[in-house]
Motif scaffolding. Structure first.
Motif: not given
Length: 329
Positions: A128, A124-125, A132-133, A109
């Motif tokens: 991913k 963040e995208s 999982d973030v 993760w």
């Protein structure tokens, strides 16, 4: 998971660490972990320490490479999860070196330290794409630190308290917290933030260590801590400057000495931030240096530790060869 930390000191990962010739008895061997920039240096540190086997997945923590507040408490979390701390830009495209390292690690993760003001939704995208973030963030740097501390655990054992206004004291404290199975939180100069006070009250740690002198954290903060956790041992670990403070942290964390020490620039935070969890896992302190020479407090602590291996974090633009070879200021 197999880490390369222990083996690396014997010369593994030579393509990443530029090692000096073998040292004679009583001398030190120097290894340099560096890249063309802070992102590549963090990747080099990760590659030095972690080599996932087939099917193995390593937890990864990421933090801002351009601002320190939300990143300071991320080191103990990375150490607790036995994974690296990688740096990312606030916005834009992930550096190619970071993408490559995430692909290599195949993260179990990914923890993101801080809110969108530190690491944007666009970054963040992209994270991913690898797994999982989980974003750990609060309304400010103090709340963010408590979110990271809670996730790291150790809030009932040893808690380190550093100023949230600057980075040097927190860097050595991050490595110490990771080593001792504790955690790190932030404070204002003269008063504990509500979020820090609340987590101290909830965790009731057995020991609280305040990092730095009264110029950065006043005695009134210590008084507040004692009233919140009356059963805890409360200590101040400090020196005359950032170099002496990290030396004091090292001395208190490794009273019996250590074979290895990690050395990073005291002028900026990124390389030390990424190195702190690895130092913790390797069983060595993180000390700070000037670019061109090693301050007396740092050099004296390396001698006291009896360290035979010095792992330098960052390229010659931040820690010169003179400093890497422990030339005194």
């Amino acid at each position: 998971m197999r880490t390369k930390i222990a083996a690396a000191i014997c010369g593994v990962a030579a393509t990443l660490a530029m090692a000096a010739p073998a040292a004679a008895e009583g001398e030190t061997t120097t290894y340099r972990l560096g890249g063309a920039n802070r992102y590549e240096t963090a990747v080099a540190i990760s590659q030095w320490a972690f080599e996932p086997g087939p099917g193995e997945e390593i937890p990864v923590t990421v933090a801002s490479g351009v601002d320190f507040p939300d990143a300071l408490a991320a080191g103990p979390l990375a150490a607790a999860e036995v994974g690296p701390l990688l740096l990312v830009p606030k916005d834009g495209v992930l550096p190619a070196s970071v993408k490559s390292e995430l692909s290599r690690l195949d993260p179990l993760w990914i923890n993101v330290a801080g809110g969108a003001g530190a690491v944007s939704s666009l970054v963040e995208s992209q994270l991913k794409d690898y797994d999982d973030v989980y974003r750990l963030a609060g309304r400010d740097r103090y709340e963010t630190a408590t979110e990271l501390a809670f996730e790291a655990g150790g809030i009932d054992t040893t808690v380190f308290i550093a100023t949230g206004a600057s980075f040097p004291d927190a860097l050595g404290g991050s490595a110490a917290a990771g080593r001792l199975g504790g955690t790190l939180m932030l404070t204002r100069s003269t008063s504990l933030p509500e979020s820090t006070a609340s987590l101290l009250k909830y965790g009731q740690p057995t020991k609280v260590v305040v990092l730095g002198g009264t110029g950065v954290i006043s005695n009134s903060v210590i008084s507040q801590i004692k009233s919140i956790v009356p059963g805890a041992t409360v200590q101040r670990w400090a020196g005359n400057d950032r170099y002496a403070t990290t030396a004091a942290i090292s001395k208190n964390t490794y009273p019996q000495g250590s074979d290895v020490v990690y050395l990073a620039s005291g002028a900026d935070y990124p390389d030390a931030l990424a190195g702190a969890p690895i130092a913790a896992l390797d069983g060595g302190p993180l000390l700070l240096t000037r670019k061109e020479c090693v301050p007396a407090a740092t050099k004296q602590e390396i001698a006291r530790l009896g360290a035979t291996d010095v792992v330098v974090l960052g390229g010659t633009g931040v820690v010169s060869n003179n400093a890497a070879n422990l030339r005194s200021c």
